[in-house]
Design an enzyme around this catalytic site. Structure first.
Site, PDB file in Angstrom:
ATOM      1  N   ARG A 100     -17.264 -12.177  -1.153  1.00  0.00           N
ATOM      2  CA  ARG A 100     -15.770 -11.730  -0.131  1.00  0.00           C
ATOM      3  C   ARG A 100     -15.918  -9.928   0.004  1.00  0.00           C
ATOM      4  O   ARG A 100     -16.011  -8.915  -1.408  1.00  0.00           O
ATOM      5  CB  ARG A 100     -14.460 -12.345  -0.341  1.00  0.00           C
ATOM      6  CG  ARG A 100     -13.218 -11.738   1.025  1.00  0.00           C
ATOM      7  CD  ARG A 100     -12.401 -12.389   1.242  1.00  0.00           C
ATOM      8  NE  ARG A 100     -12.029 -11.776   2.093  1.00  0.00           N
ATOM      9  CZ  ARG A 100     -10.881 -10.710   1.929  1.00  0.00           C
ATOM     10  NH1 ARG A 100     -10.314 -10.331   0.597  1.00  0.00           N
ATOM     11  NH2 ARG A 100      -9.969  -9.944   2.922  1.00  0.00           N
ATOM     12  N   ASP A 156       0.780  -1.210   0.256  1.00  0.00           N
ATOM     13  CA  ASP A 156       0.089  -0.747  -0.191  1.00  0.00           C
ATOM     14  C   ASP A 156       0.810   1.598   0.283  1.00  0.00           C
ATOM     15  O   ASP A 156       2.280   1.047   0.292  1.00  0.00           O
ATOM     16  CB  ASP A 156      -0.774   0.556   1.033  1.00  0.00           C
ATOM     17  CG  ASP A 156      -2.534  -1.540   1.127  1.00  0.00           C
ATOM     18  OD1 ASP A 156      -2.248  -1.809  -0.031  1.00  0.00           O
ATOM     19  OD2 ASP A 156      -2.515  -1.195   2.368  1.00  0.00           O
TER      20      ASP A 156
HETATM   21  O1  LIG Z   1      -9.240  -7.686   0.279  1.00  0.00           O
HETATM   22  C1  LIG Z   1      -7.701  -8.067   0.535  1.00  0.00           C
HETATM   23  O2  LIG Z   1      -7.944  -9.021   1.942  1.00  0.00           O
HETATM   24  C2  LIG Z   1      -6.746  -6.711   0.825  1.00  0.00           C
HETATM   25  C3  LIG Z   1      -7.228  -5.223   0.314  1.00  0.00           C
HETATM   26  C4  LIG Z   1      -5.989  -4.573  -0.227  1.00  0.00           C
HETATM   27  O3  LIG Z   1      -5.025  -5.065   0.156  1.00  0.00           O
HETATM   28  C5  LIG Z   1      -6.004  -3.238  -0.202  1.00  0.00           C
HETATM   29  O4  LIG Z   1      -7.811  -2.863  -0.695  1.00  0.00           O
HETATM   30  O5  LIG Z   1      -5.083  -2.557  -0.678  1.00  0.00           O
HETATM   31 FE   LIG Z   2      -3.487  -3.755  -0.071  1.00  0.00          FE
END
Ligand SMILES: O=C(O)CCC(=O)C(=O)O
Ligand SMILES: [Fe+2]
Length: 193
Positions: free
Chosen positions: A133, A68
């Site tokens: 999910r 991120d």
């Molecule tokens: O959905 C997830 O578990 C990860 C989401 C994710 O890594 C993000 O949104 O940057």
């Molecule tokens: Fe992420």
């Protein structure tokens, strides 16, 4: 949603404060993190992720491996597994949901601010063939146009400064173009990569 983001902002600031303190940094060392820094306070972005049921999960990926760009991400993943983090010498490890818990992910800007002491976590999301999910990621970062650079307190002869100053906005642009290579490109020794 507004209330949720307010709570997550407070939580991110608390966790970051503790992380900075664990490295011996005071609020003075992280000028942009001070609430009274101009009128620009750090900010957060909420992202909702939806992963529909997939008939053949082995041939699809919910979210490709990435780090991120934030300082810190707080992730709510409901009660359906799918998140995995990459551990050196181990490989992909599942992070199963824990009821009532958030997953806290160190982002690239934290790695830069701490001159590599905390490493951003490579992670990905898998899909599955039985359950839809949903996850909610709250990305917390500095004001978009404030230059972030490694804290001088974390640099010395044995720990040379690793990264060039960069704003969150500039970093997001670099990430959009270079994806997971972005952080290497703002290293001072990038030309040797
Ligand atoms: O959905 C997830 O578990 C990860 C989401 C994710 O890594 C993000 O949104 O940057
Ligand atoms: Fe992420």
């Amino acid at each position: 949603m507004v209330e949720y983001q307010k709570e997550l902002k407070g939580l991110a600031e608390k966790i970051l404060g503790l992380m900075f303190r664990s490295l011996g940094l005071t609020q003075e060392d992280i000028a942009w993190f001070k609430p009274k820094y101009g009128c620009k306070s750090p900010q957060g972005v909420l992202q909702l992720n939806s992963y529909p049921v997939c008939p053949d999960p082995n041939r699809a990926m919910g979210l490709a491996p990435h780090t991120d760009s934030s300082l810190l991400t707080s992730l709510y993943q409901g009660n359906t597994s799918g998140l995995q983090v990459y551990r050196d010498n181990v490989g992909w490890v599942p992070v199963h949901p824990v009821s009532g818990a958030l997953v806290v992910i160190v982002g690239d800007l934290m790695q830069i601010t701490c001159n590599g002491r905390f490493k951003s976590a490579l992670h990905r999301a898998l899909v599955n063939n039985t359950r839809h999910r949903i996850s909610t990621a709250y990305f917390y970062g500095p004001p978009q146009d404030v230059k972030i650079s490694p804290s001088v307190k974390l640099t010395d002869h044995d720990h040379p400064i690793l990264y060039r100053p960069v704003t969150w906005r500039e970093y997001l642009d670099a990430k959009a173009t270079h994806f997971n290579k972005a952080i290497e490109l703002i290293r001072y020794d990038a030309s040797s990569c």
